[in-house]
Design an enzyme around this catalytic site. Structure first.
Site, PDB file in Angstrom:
ATOM      1  NE  ARG A  36      -4.252   1.682   1.706  1.00 36.90           N
ATOM      2  CZ  ARG A  36      -4.829   2.649   2.424  1.00 36.90           C
ATOM      3  NH1 ARG A  36      -4.402   2.904   3.632  1.00 36.90           N
ATOM      4  NH2 ARG A  36      -5.846   3.322   1.930  1.00 36.90           N
ATOM      5  CG  HIS A  40      -1.695   5.216  -0.695  1.00 37.67           C
ATOM      6  ND1 HIS A  40      -2.472   5.748   0.312  1.00 37.67           N
ATOM      7  CD2 HIS A  40      -2.488   4.335  -1.345  1.00 37.67           C
ATOM      8  CE1 HIS A  40      -3.687   5.201   0.271  1.00 37.67           C
ATOM      9  NE2 HIS A  40      -3.712   4.328  -0.727  1.00 37.67           N
ATOM     10  CG  HIS A 164      -8.078  -3.907  -2.507  1.00 38.09           C
ATOM     11  ND1 HIS A 164      -9.075  -3.012  -2.775  1.00 38.09           N
ATOM     12  CD2 HIS A 164      -7.058  -3.180  -1.969  1.00 38.09           C
ATOM     13  CE1 HIS A 164      -8.674  -1.786  -2.422  1.00 38.09           C
ATOM     14  NE2 HIS A 164      -7.451  -1.876  -1.939  1.00 38.09           N
ATOM     15  CD1 TRP A 180     -11.451  -6.464  -0.512  1.00 38.08           C
ATOM     16  CD2 TRP A 180      -9.613  -6.088   0.693  1.00 38.08           C
ATOM     17  NE1 TRP A 180     -11.263  -5.097  -0.416  1.00 38.08           N
ATOM     18  CE2 TRP A 180     -10.156  -4.846   0.319  1.00 38.08           C
ATOM     19  CE3 TRP A 180      -8.443  -6.089   1.479  1.00 38.08           C
ATOM     20  CZ2 TRP A 180      -9.577  -3.617   0.676  1.00 38.08           C
ATOM     21  CZ3 TRP A 180      -7.873  -4.864   1.834  1.00 38.08           C
ATOM     22  CH2 TRP A 180      -8.439  -3.657   1.440  1.00 38.08           C
TER      23      TRP A 180
END
Ligand code: HIF
Length: 288
Positions: A36, A40, A164, A180
């Site tokens: 992540r 980002h 995800h 998930w």
């Protein structure tokens, strides 16, 4: 951790791999939050104005690091500090993106091509406005607006979203809650199988956030999808790619490898030899 010669990226890769195992942290792994962080760092890119992107490592500074969309990523940056200390020659911008690709592969995913050369030099003359990262509460139009801005097409968006499969949502970071898939530290196409294969119901959390849930029959574990994840299934143009990746793991891995590399290269200009040419002309970075 041994010091290394400048340019010895294999030594850095080995040290990143060694820190992924974190018994006290989420699901015993730093891997998902490092993926992540990589995304980002790059996902602020705007193709039209050529601002944002991983060059500059702007998340070190409050203007970008303090964006609510980046909540929780300080854990990822702290995990990487000992690596930066041992290999002080690597830039943060390279380290954060490299950590993401090392984590994907170490968790069973494809090898993602990665090229060094990003700079930590920052130029605040073209600050990207806040709000460039996606909001999980929204739908397909929003997902398209965010990823078209970076220059991705529908197929690439769906392939990317397979990430995800990793990690989880935290109520104290995004406000959403849960993982998930059942094994959130193993990269696979399970996310697409679940999206296309089971019945998701909507619910509102105590904090007012709306998300989708499914109770896994074997483990009795509750799994989740964000509204933006469900949008891939509800949308007629996205859905065929979800179905394809659910059936064909190899194609998903090959496509993911390409598109994650593309994400991490946004805003990085290279000459024919691969050398980065815009290291002193970073647009959209920040300074302290
Ligand atoms: Fe995420 N994402 N992402 N994401 N993401 C979260 C967590 C992870 C979006 C929202 C969220 C991508 C796209 C989108 C990872 C990787 C990628 C969380 C939970 C939210 C809300 C944060 C928390 O509470 O800790 C939205 C709206 C996206 C656009 C559709 C990328 C494709 C899937 C680009 C991508 O690679 C990873 C990994 C995590 C897990 C982090 C963790 O700490 O475990």
């Amino acid at each position: 951790m041994a010091k290394s010669t400048p340019g010895d990226y294999d030594a850095v890769r080995e040290d990143i791999k060694a820190l992924l195992h974190q018994p006290e942290y989420d699901d015993g792994s730093a891997g998902p939050v490092l993926v992540r962080l990589a995304w980002h760092s790059a996902g602020t890119y705007d193709a039209e104005t050529d601002t944002g992107g991983s060059n500059g490592a702007g998340m070190r500074y409050e203007a970008e690091g303090g964006d609510p969309a980046n909540a929780g990523l300080q854990h990822a940056r702290v995990f990487l500090e000992p690596i930066k200390a041992a290999h002080s020659w690597i830039t943060y911008a390279d380290l954060w993106t490299l950590a993401g690709v090392v984590a994907v592969e170490a968790m069973g995913g494809p090898a993602v091509p990665w090229q060094p050369g990003r700079t930590d030099y920052v130029d605040d003359s073209k600050l990207p406005p806040p709000g460039r990262l996606p909001d999980g509460a929204l739908g397909a139009d929003h997902v398209r607006a965010i990823f078209y801005r970076m220059g991705f097409n529908d197929q690439e968006i769906v392939a990317l979203c397979g990430a995800h499969n990793l990690g989880r949502c935290h109520s104290d970071r995004s406000g959403f809650e849960g993982a998930w898939v059942n094994n959130p530290t193993r990269f696979s196409n399970q996310y697409f199988k679940l999206l296309s294969g089971v019945e998701w119901k909507e619910k509102t959390l105590e904090n007012g956030m709306r998300q989708f849930y499914y109770i896994d029959e074997d483990s009795e574990e509750e799994l989740m999808m964000l509204p933006t994840d469900m949008a891939l299934w509800f949308d007629d143009k996205f859905r065929p790619y979800v179905e394809k990746y659910a059936k064909d793991k190899d194609t998903f891995f090959a496509d993911f490898s390409k598109v994650f590399n593309k994400l991490l290269e946004l805003g990085i200009e290279r000459d024919a030899s691969g050398r980065v040419t815009n290291t002193d002309n970073v647009k959209g970075g920040y300074h302290s």
